[in-house]
Motif scaffolding. Sequence first.
Motif, PDB file in Angstrom:
ATOM      1  N   CYS A 125       0.841  -1.213   0.000  1.00 51.27           N
ATOM      2  CA  CYS A 125       0.000   0.000   0.000  1.00 51.27           C
ATOM      3  C   CYS A 125       0.867   1.252   0.000  1.00 51.27           C
ATOM      4  CB  CYS A 125      -0.933   0.003   1.202  1.00 51.27           C
ATOM      5  SG  CYS A 125      -2.345  -1.100   1.011  1.00 51.27           S
ATOM      6  N   PHE A 154       0.292   3.506  -3.150  1.00 47.39           N
ATOM      7  CA  PHE A 154      -0.487   4.728  -2.908  1.00 47.39           C
ATOM      8  C   PHE A 154       0.348   5.904  -2.405  1.00 47.39           C
ATOM      9  CE2 PHE A 154      -3.686   1.308  -2.474  1.00 47.39           C
ATOM     10  CZ  PHE A 154      -4.449   1.657  -3.574  1.00 47.39           C
ATOM     11  N   GLN A 155       1.222   5.697  -1.414  1.00 45.08           N
ATOM     12  CA  GLN A 155       2.001   6.813  -0.872  1.00 45.08           C
ATOM     13  C   GLN A 155       3.050   7.307  -1.858  1.00 45.08           C
ATOM     14  OE1 GLN A 155       1.367   8.450   1.943  1.00 45.08           O
ATOM     15  NE2 GLN A 155      -0.324   7.084   2.435  1.00 45.08           N
ATOM     16  N   ALA A 194      -5.203   6.865 -12.137  1.00 41.44           N
ATOM     17  CA  ALA A 194      -5.904   7.109 -10.876  1.00 41.44           C
ATOM     18  C   ALA A 194      -7.082   6.151 -10.745  1.00 41.44           C
ATOM     19  CB  ALA A 194      -6.376   8.550 -10.808  1.00 41.44           C
ATOM     20  N   ASN A 213       2.705   6.908  -4.979  1.00 41.08           N
ATOM     21  CA  ASN A 213       1.914   7.230  -6.173  1.00 41.08           C
ATOM     22  C   ASN A 213       2.451   6.530  -7.423  1.00 41.08           C
ATOM     23  OD1 ASN A 213      -0.244   8.397  -7.433  1.00 41.08           O
ATOM     24  ND2 ASN A 213       0.832  10.297  -7.897  1.00 41.08           N
ATOM     25  N   GLN A 214       2.558   5.211  -7.339  1.00 46.95           N
ATOM     26  CA  GLN A 214       3.139   4.440  -8.435  1.00 46.95           C
ATOM     27  C   GLN A 214       2.101   3.910  -9.425  1.00 46.95           C
ATOM     28  OE1 GLN A 214       6.549   4.065  -9.052  1.00 46.95           O
ATOM     29  NE2 GLN A 214       6.464   5.719  -7.555  1.00 46.95           N
ATOM     30  N   LEU A 215       0.816   4.154  -9.180  1.00 46.53           N
ATOM     31  CA  LEU A 215      -0.188   3.705 -10.144  1.00 46.53           C
ATOM     32  C   LEU A 215      -0.106   4.557 -11.396  1.00 46.53           C
ATOM     33  CD1 LEU A 215      -3.329   3.087  -7.927  1.00 46.53           C
ATOM     34  CD2 LEU A 215      -1.737   1.419  -8.838  1.00 46.53           C
ATOM     35  N   ASN A 216      -0.299   3.942 -12.521  1.00 46.54           N
ATOM     36  CA  ASN A 216      -0.232   4.661 -13.780  1.00 46.54           C
ATOM     37  C   ASN A 216      -1.526   5.420 -14.068  1.00 46.54           C
ATOM     38  OD1 ASN A 216       1.188   5.416 -16.102  1.00 46.54           O
ATOM     39  ND2 ASN A 216       0.070   3.915 -17.297  1.00 46.54           N
ATOM     40  N   ALA A 268      -9.662   1.599  -4.437  1.00 50.01           N
ATOM     41  CA  ALA A 268      -8.526   1.612  -3.510  1.00 50.01           C
ATOM     42  C   ALA A 268      -8.851   0.823  -2.241  1.00 50.01           C
ATOM     43  CB  ALA A 268      -8.141   3.044  -3.169  1.00 50.01           C
TER      44      ALA A 268
END
Length: 117
Positions: A76, A80-81, A88, A83-86, A94
């Motif tokens: 997580c 999330f912290q 949103a 911000n590695q998601l390509n 989430a």
Amino acid sequence: MYQSTNNLLLWHQKRYLTCIDKFEHFSENLNLDKVTYFIITTNKTDKYIFVEQFCYNVDGYIYSILFKGQTAQHLCYIIFQLNQLNIAISTTHALYLGRELMKSELTLVLDQQYIQD
């Protein structure tokens, strides 16, 4: 170790490709996200959780990002912290991902099989 990780990833992808076919015909009520979705698997031998984010590009092709960690908290943090998601994702998505990560970690601790909801 590197070779066994590559073999695991290939097995993971082959297993997932089989599941795609099952998902398409599984249920009319199954509602997959049209932009991105996640497949979570565990490796009971090495005690790792794999999270693969699948995304569609503008041409409609699927690509993926693989996250690997030993705890739900670590994953997580990375996802999330940092911000590695390509792409949103929604709050609901989430929360679902967090719940599934906790469930996958618990299955590793209890030496059980993880099945993603």
